[in-house]
Each structure stands twice: as C-alpha cells, then as structure tokens.
Enzyme design. Structure first.
Site, mmCIF file in Angstrom:
data_model
loop_
_atom_site.group_PDB
_atom_site.id
_atom_site.type_symbol
_atom_site.label_atom_id
_atom_site.label_comp_id
_atom_site.label_asym_id
_atom_site.label_seq_id
_atom_site.Cartn_x
_atom_site.Cartn_y
_atom_site.Cartn_z
ATOM 1 N N SER A 178 0.844 -1.206 0.000
ATOM 2 C CA SER A 178 0.000 0.000 0.000
ATOM 3 C C SER A 178 0.873 1.247 0.000
ATOM 4 C CB SER A 178 -0.887 0.001 1.254
ATOM 5 O OG SER A 178 -1.539 1.246 1.426
ATOM 6 N N TYR B 171 -2.820 -0.300 9.820
ATOM 7 C CA TYR B 171 -2.759 -0.774 8.440
ATOM 8 C C TYR B 171 -1.437 -0.361 7.781
ATOM 9 C CZ TYR B 171 -4.074 -1.399 3.527
ATOM 10 O OH TYR B 171 -4.121 -1.784 2.209
#
Length: 259
Positions: free
Chosen positions: A151, A164
């Site tokens: 990500s 995350y």
C-alpha cells in the site's frame, strides 16, 4: 523464433503452480485470473465459499486450471491449514501471491490492541508463515516467485494509516528479508504497491465521490486504479522475465506517489 514464441517463452507460466490469497475479490482476483490465463494452475485462498466458487468457475469456463481453498488467515492454525490444503491441490507452489488483507482504520487515539492484533495477523503474519512454508521449497527446486500486495501507506501516512500502514510497511521489509534469504537460489520476492484502487477493501473511501475525485486528481493519469491494472505486473513478476528483479517495491499507482 517468432515474436509470439519469444513472448510466450518470456512470460508463460505453463507448468507453474500458484497460490493466491485474497484471490476471490479485488486486486487478488485480477491477479489470480491473470496468472491462470498465463498458464499457471492457480489455487485461490479466501474466506467466502460463494465468491471462491464463482471466481474459480469463471476461470474454468475460460479453460484455466483453477481450484479453491476456504480458509481463515487470521490465526496461525488457520494459515498452516490453508497452506497444506493449497499444496495438496496441484502440488507445491512455484508462485505465492499474498493479497489477503484487512483495512481497519480507527483514529490512532482509538486504536486498540484488538484491531492491532487482527491487522498484523492477516496483513503481516500470514504472509510470513506462508513464506516460511513455501519459500524453502522454492529455493530447493531453484525457482520461486513471491509477490506481496502492499500500500501507499507503507511509504507515507495519510487517511488514518494507523495499524494498516504499519503492517504494510513491515510487509515490504519482510519482502526484502525473504529476498536476501532466497534470491541466491532462484526465488524472487517483490511487492506491488497500489495507489487508490476501486475495490471492496477501499469501500469506505470509494463510497465518497468527493474523496474519489480528489484522489484521482493526485495521479498523473487522472484516474484511480482498477484491479485489472495489476494483471501485467503480476504476470511479469511471476514469470522468468523478472529473474533479476527482487527485493523491490513496484508502484502501480498512476503516478500518485511521484505527483
């Protein structure tokens, strides 16, 4: 050799076995389909049986060799069981794609141990355990490809990165450690780094038209990503064409990260 023959030899996955976690939706589904259509026998590992059956059915209808394993990757026992079940379908894998993930984003001040533990278990520990199970065998056989989906939050904090972002940053470090260990034996390990992609995992943002438009404006292409944007990169990283590419974070983000 014709140009078709050259390309086939360079990128074909004929005779290879791939395991793709999170392969029943989003980026994982696109990657699983690409690998299967490039010739690999693909085992898709995910939770929901209905989506798994639909995805595998679609691939089989296209003449691909595919099967599925329903699994819970949030526990060590679940990951280990999934690995053995997946290896029992077409044999030990040559290609491992870790696309399964959870995206919980409470404000940092409200981030509890339960969310932290759940995030690390699925996004980081499952890829580690699967690598430990399959990586040494790949090295012993002299060929392997491990691809992690990470990500932007692995590199920069925005839209409440929280646990995350930490998990994805650690996953990229894991890729480098795996590359260091196994690349001398023919196993490449890389990460694909998405920008903002319109998938179920990003539903919180994709349901807000203003945020979607703002994110698209941050790219160089003027649009947000779709899952199919990852097909070519995945086939490249899974094929012999990428034999000298390892330990890398490859951005597939429309230029978002450099704009």
């Amino acid at each position: 050799m014709t140009h078709q023959g050259y390309l086939f030899d360079l990128f074909s996955l004929d005779g290879r076995v791939a395991v793709v976690t999170g392969g029943s939706s989003g980026i994982g589904r696109a990657v699983a389909g690409a690998l299967a259509r490039a010739g690999a026998s693909v085992v898709i590992v995910s939770r929901g049986k209905e989506r798994l059956q639909a995805c595998v059915g679609e691939l089989r209808d296209d003449g691909c060799r595919a099967d599925w394993v329903a699994a819970d990757l949030s526990t060590r026992a679940g990951v280990r069981a999934a690995a053995e079940d997946a290896a029992g379908v077409f044999g030990e894998p040559d290609i491992l794609v870790n696309s399964a993930g959870i995206n919980l984003r409470p404000p940092m001040s409200e981030l509890g141990e339960d969310v932290w533990d759940a995030t690390m278990a699925v996004n980081l520990e499952a890829p580690f355990l699967l690598g430990q199970r399959f990586g040494p065998g790949m090295a012993e056989r002299g060929f392997g490809r491990i691809v992690h989906i990470t990500s932007q939050q692995a590199h920069r904090a925005f839209v409440q990165s929280g646990a995350y972002g930490v998990s994805k940053g650690a996953l990229e470090s894991l890729a480098r450690s795996q590359a260091e260990a196994w690349s001398p034996y023919g196993v490449t390990v890389n990460t694909l780094v998405p920008g903002f992609v319109m998938t179920p995992l990003n539903q919180r943002l994709s349901s807000d038209p203003e945020k979607v438009a703002a994110l698209a404006a941050r790219t160089m292409t003027g649009r947000n990503g779709v899952a199919e944007d990852f097909e070519g990169a995945a086939v490249f990283l899974a094929s012999r064409a990428s034999a000298y590419v390892t330990g890398q974070s490859i951005f597939v983000d429309g230029g978002l990260s450099v704009h």
